[in-house]
Scaffold this motif. Structure first.
Motif, short mmCIF file in Angstrom:
data_model
loop_
_atom_site.label_atom_id
_atom_site.label_comp_id
_atom_site.label_asym_id
_atom_site.label_seq_id
_atom_site.Cartn_x
_atom_site.Cartn_y
_atom_site.Cartn_z
N ILE A 157 13.46 -0.34 10.14
CA ILE A 157 13.51 0.08 8.74
C ILE A 157 14.45 -0.81 7.92
N PRO A 158 15.64 -1.22 8.45
CA PRO A 158 16.49 -2.12 7.67
C PRO A 158 15.78 -3.41 7.26
N LEU A 159 14.93 -3.95 8.13
CA LEU A 159 14.15 -5.14 7.78
C LEU A 159 13.29 -4.86 6.56
N LEU A 160 12.61 -3.72 6.54
CA LEU A 160 11.75 -3.38 5.42
C LEU A 160 12.55 -3.19 4.14
N TRP A 199 7.23 6.15 3.14
CA TRP A 199 5.88 5.60 3.25
C TRP A 199 5.62 4.90 4.57
N ARG A 200 6.57 4.15 5.08
CA ARG A 200 6.36 3.48 6.37
C ARG A 200 6.89 4.31 7.53
N GLY A 201 8.07 4.90 7.35
CA GLY A 201 8.68 5.64 8.45
C GLY A 201 8.07 7.00 8.69
N PHE A 202 7.52 7.62 7.64
CA PHE A 202 6.94 8.96 7.79
C PHE A 202 5.42 8.94 7.64
N ILE A 208 -4.60 2.66 5.25
CA ILE A 208 -4.66 3.87 4.43
C ILE A 208 -3.29 4.21 3.87
N GLY A 209 -2.25 4.03 4.67
CA GLY A 209 -0.89 4.25 4.17
C GLY A 209 -0.57 3.33 3.00
N GLY A 218 2.39 -2.86 0.80
CA GLY A 218 2.34 -1.84 1.83
C GLY A 218 1.75 -2.37 3.13
N MET A 219 0.71 -3.20 3.03
CA MET A 219 0.09 -3.77 4.22
C MET A 219 1.07 -4.66 4.99
#
Length: 202
Positions: free
Chosen positions: A182-185, A124-127, A144-145, A169-170
């Motif tokens: 990404i590791p942080l997320l 969702w965040r990376g792609f 929108i994501g 998500g925001m």
């Protein structure tokens, strides 16, 4: 046609994602198997189609992740009690969702830690968010994501979760654009789940 689909991957990846989520939520008896299967497919696609960023040191990912998880938890906690105050019918669906989807064994937590949470963040965040940036300014891509991410909980029949998913998500989307990690997320998302389901359930 092949070149068009290669460039505009969301055209087919989003229907695949929602189809897999719907399949996972359809039969609660095999939810953990099907959900893990769905996330593995989406995670594989994200790794194939996007660049995974990790621009923070480990201690920074842990520190920012803990801070973000605490902030998200308190926002969701406040939102839940606000809905209770206005008696809009959020209590029962939230209690039902928590009773059904709370991890019940060690292997559930292992799946969350190593497959589900990393897979969701990668997809969702990376792609998805990065693909949206091809067409939209960054703030709109994040927004929108986040809506697309929140709608996955609608497939579980958990309408308050749509707003929770959008909020999470925001915040995570913004963090990814600012910190490129990404590791942080993953840390923030996993800690949030622990707060909601185990440590301080609503």
């Amino acid at each position: 046609m092949l070149g068009f689909l290669t460039k505009h991957k969301l055209i087919y990846m989003l229907p695949i994602a929602y189809g897999l989520y719907n399949l996972a939520f359809r039969d609660l008896a095999i939810f953990w198997y099907m959900y893990t299967f769905a996330i593995l497919i989406l995670m594989s696609a994200a790794i194939m189609f996007s660049e995974i960023k990790d621009e923070l040191r480990t201690w920074q990912s842990l520190a920012y992740g803990l801070t973000a998880a605490a902030a998200m938890y308190f926002i969701l906690f406040a939102g839940y009690h606000l809905l209770r105050l206005f008696e809009v019918g959020a209590v029962r669906p939230t209690a039902e969702f928590l009773s059904v989807f709370t991890p019940a064994s060690v292997w559930h937590f292992l799946l969350l830690m190593f497959i589900v949470v990393p897979g969701e963040e990668l997809f969702w965040r990376g792609f998805v968010q990065q693909q949206l940036k091809q067409y939209l300014p960054v703030p709109l891509a994040i927004g929108i994501g986040s809506v697309l991410f929140g709608l996955t909980l609608w497939l579980a029949g958990f309408w308050p979760g749509i707003f929770a998913g959008i909020t999470v998500g925001m915040i995570l989307g913004y963090l990814y654009e600012k910190k490129r990690s990404i590791p942080l997320l993953i840390v923030a998302h996993l800690l949030l789940i622990l707060f909601i389901f185990i440590i301080f359930p609503f």
